[in-house]
Design a protein around this motif. Structure first.
Motif, PDB file in Angstrom:
ATOM      1  N   VAL A 107      -8.155  -5.487  -7.775  1.00  0.00           N
ATOM      2  CA  VAL A 107      -7.563  -6.579  -7.645  1.00  0.00           C
ATOM      3  C   VAL A 107      -7.235  -6.726  -9.531  1.00  0.00           C
ATOM      4  O   VAL A 107      -7.229  -5.599  -9.852  1.00  0.00           O
ATOM      5  CB  VAL A 107      -9.338  -7.629  -7.665  1.00  0.00           C
ATOM      6  CG1 VAL A 107     -10.178  -7.130  -9.203  1.00  0.00           C
ATOM      7  CG2 VAL A 107      -9.082  -8.748  -8.193  1.00  0.00           C
ATOM      8  N   THR A 129      -9.910  -0.840  -9.356  1.00  0.00           N
ATOM      9  CA  THR A 129      -9.873  -0.609  -8.092  1.00  0.00           C
ATOM     10  C   THR A 129     -10.925  -0.061  -7.116  1.00  0.00           C
ATOM     11  O   THR A 129     -11.213   1.519  -8.087  1.00  0.00           O
ATOM     12  CB  THR A 129      -8.716   0.749  -7.670  1.00  0.00           C
ATOM     13  OG1 THR A 129      -7.422  -0.210  -7.420  1.00  0.00           O
ATOM     14  CG2 THR A 129      -9.125   0.516  -5.813  1.00  0.00           C
ATOM     15  N   PRO A 208      -3.511  -9.519  -4.950  1.00  0.00           N
ATOM     16  CA  PRO A 208      -4.966 -10.696  -3.511  1.00  0.00           C
ATOM     17  C   PRO A 208      -4.516 -11.476  -4.297  1.00  0.00           C
ATOM     18  O   PRO A 208      -4.182 -11.975  -5.182  1.00  0.00           O
ATOM     19  CB  PRO A 208      -5.680  -9.815  -3.353  1.00  0.00           C
ATOM     20  CG  PRO A 208      -5.858  -8.430  -5.321  1.00  0.00           C
ATOM     21  CD  PRO A 208      -4.320  -8.540  -4.856  1.00  0.00           C
TER      22      PRO A 208
HETATM   23  C1  LIG Z   1      -4.112  -0.913  -7.956  1.00  0.00           C
HETATM   24  O1  LIG Z   1      -3.009   0.214  -8.794  1.00  0.00           O
HETATM   25  C2  LIG Z   1      -3.481   1.118  -7.661  1.00  0.00           C
HETATM   26  C3  LIG Z   1      -2.921   2.741  -7.906  1.00  0.00           C
HETATM   27  O2  LIG Z   1      -2.088   2.440  -8.418  1.00  0.00           O
HETATM   28  C4  LIG Z   1      -2.480   1.063  -6.526  1.00  0.00           C
HETATM   29  O3  LIG Z   1      -2.927   1.170  -5.447  1.00  0.00           O
HETATM   30  C5  LIG Z   1      -2.947  -1.046  -6.001  1.00  0.00           C
HETATM   31  O4  LIG Z   1      -2.474  -1.791  -5.092  1.00  0.00           O
HETATM   32  C6  LIG Z   1      -3.474  -1.742  -7.005  1.00  0.00           C
HETATM   33  N1  LIG Z   1      -3.766  -3.223  -6.825  1.00  0.00           N
HETATM   34  C7  LIG Z   1      -2.971  -4.080  -7.375  1.00  0.00           C
HETATM   35  C8  LIG Z   1      -3.782  -5.275  -7.187  1.00  0.00           C
HETATM   36  O5  LIG Z   1      -2.289  -4.364  -7.894  1.00  0.00           O
END
Ligand SMILES: *[C@@H]1O[C@H](CO)[C@@H](O)[C@H](O)[C@H]1NC(C)=O
Ligand SMILES: *[C@@H]1O[C@H](CO)[C@@H](O)[C@H](O)[C@H]1NC(C)=O
Ligand SMILES: *[C@@H]1O[C@H](CO)[C@@H](O)[C@H](O)[C@H]1NC(C)=O
Ligand SMILES: *[C@@H]1O[C@H](CO)[C@@H](O)[C@H](O)[C@H]1NC(C)=O
Length: 270
Positions: A107, A129, A208
């Motif tokens: 998130v 995460t 999200p």
């Molecule tokens: C948060 O960071 C992780 C690792 O960089 C990435 O895979 C994930 O998509 C990110 N989450 C969001 C919601 O962007």
């Protein structure tokens, strides 16, 4: 009877609108005082006036650092400390249970730094995460950032107003273009922070559902969509004929096309 209930209504209306700071039942200083492990962090919150900023909120999460994890703060200016600390103050309620049950395991959270209006790009957002091993990791939401602040445990919760979570290290404060992204000249960032927001809506295609809501819901976070539409307009207006009538028509057309296509993109990606 009805006049007394009316009086009560106005009392609570004004109390909640103007006096909510003093009627708040939590005090971050007192919460952290109960644990010596956080005394330095607690002092830093008071010195930077962030403690009162926290107390003035009704829904907040504080990512707390133990004394050993804030030792480097004494080498930084008070201004830098305030920036880094406000990145640890999340404008929503997240306790351990809520973090562990994130439906997409990840998130984007809006922080007090975003609300300060100084944030550029996605600097004011934090990515939380849940890793495959169950650890909850935090990092800057700036693309390319490493998630290396780990959730240790809960310090205190007053559902659903304040949650204080212990994390092992401070969240890295990233440049808006990501600190590892050395030669990127493709996105010149003007010095005024509020209008940089088109960047954050264009760049991450798959946040999200819960990510955009806090941004929109928080009135103080300078993240409205109109500025991004407005900043996108000038190039097309410049290309149009000098006849003002033409540009007056083509500009709204472009703006509505922009809004509709953004909406379409948003819905598709959702
Ligand atoms: C948060 O960071 C992780 C690792 O960089 C990435 O895979 C994930 O998509 C990110 N989450 C969001 C919601 O962007
Ligand atoms: C919070 O508690 C501290 C220490 O007890 C006190 O100095 C401060 O005034 C309190 N703040 C509020 C808003 O009540
Ligand atoms: C707790 O949060 C709720 C909902 O945001 C709010 O109505 C209430 O006033 C808050 N309570 C305190 C003590 O801030
Ligand atoms: C002005 O409009 C005319 C007709 O639509 C077009 O041919 C011309 O290139 C336009 N001029 C500019 C500067 O856009």
């Amino acid at each position: 009877m009805s006049s007394s209930s009316l009086t009560l209504f106005f009392f609570f209306f004004f109390a909640s609108t103007f006096l909510y700071t003093s009627t708040n039942s939590f005090n971050i200083t007192n919460i952290l005082n109960q644990n010596n492990e956080f005394s330095t962090f607690n002092n830093l919150l008071t010195q930077t006036n962030l403690a009162s900023a926290i107390n003035s909120r009704q829904t907040i999460t504080v990512l707390a650092l133990s004394n050993d994890a804030v030792s480097h703060f004494s080498d930084q200016s008070a201004e830098d400390n305030k920036k880094v600390l406000s990145l640890l103050i999340i404008l929503d309620y997240y306790d351990i249970k809520k973090l562990r049950s994130l439906n997409k395991k990840s998130v984007i959270l809006t922080t007090l730094f975003q609300a300060s209006g100084q944030a550029k790009g996605e600097q004011g957002f934090v990515n939380a995460t849940v890793m495959d091993n169950g650890d909850v990791m935090f990092g800057s939401a700036v693309p390319g950032s490493i998630l290396d602040s780990k959730l240790i445990d809960s310090v205190a919760t007053h559902p659903y107003n304040i949650s204080v979570l212990h994390i092992d290290s401070s969240i890295r404060f990233m440049n808006p273009d990501g600190s590892f992204d050395v030669g990127s000249s493709s996105k010149p960032l003007p010095p005024q922070p509020p209008n940089d927001d088109d960047y954050e809506f264009d760049e991450p295609p798959s946040p999200p559902s819960s990510t955009t809501k806090p941004v929109v819901a928080d009135a103080t976070a300078a993240t409205a969509k109109p500025p991004s539409a407005a900043t996108a307009k000038p190039p097309s207006a410049a290309k149009a004929n000098s006849t003002s009538g033409v540009s007056a028509i083509s500009t709204p057309n472009f703006a509505s096309a922009f809004v509709i296509s953004s909406f379409w993109l948003f819905m598709t990606v959702w």
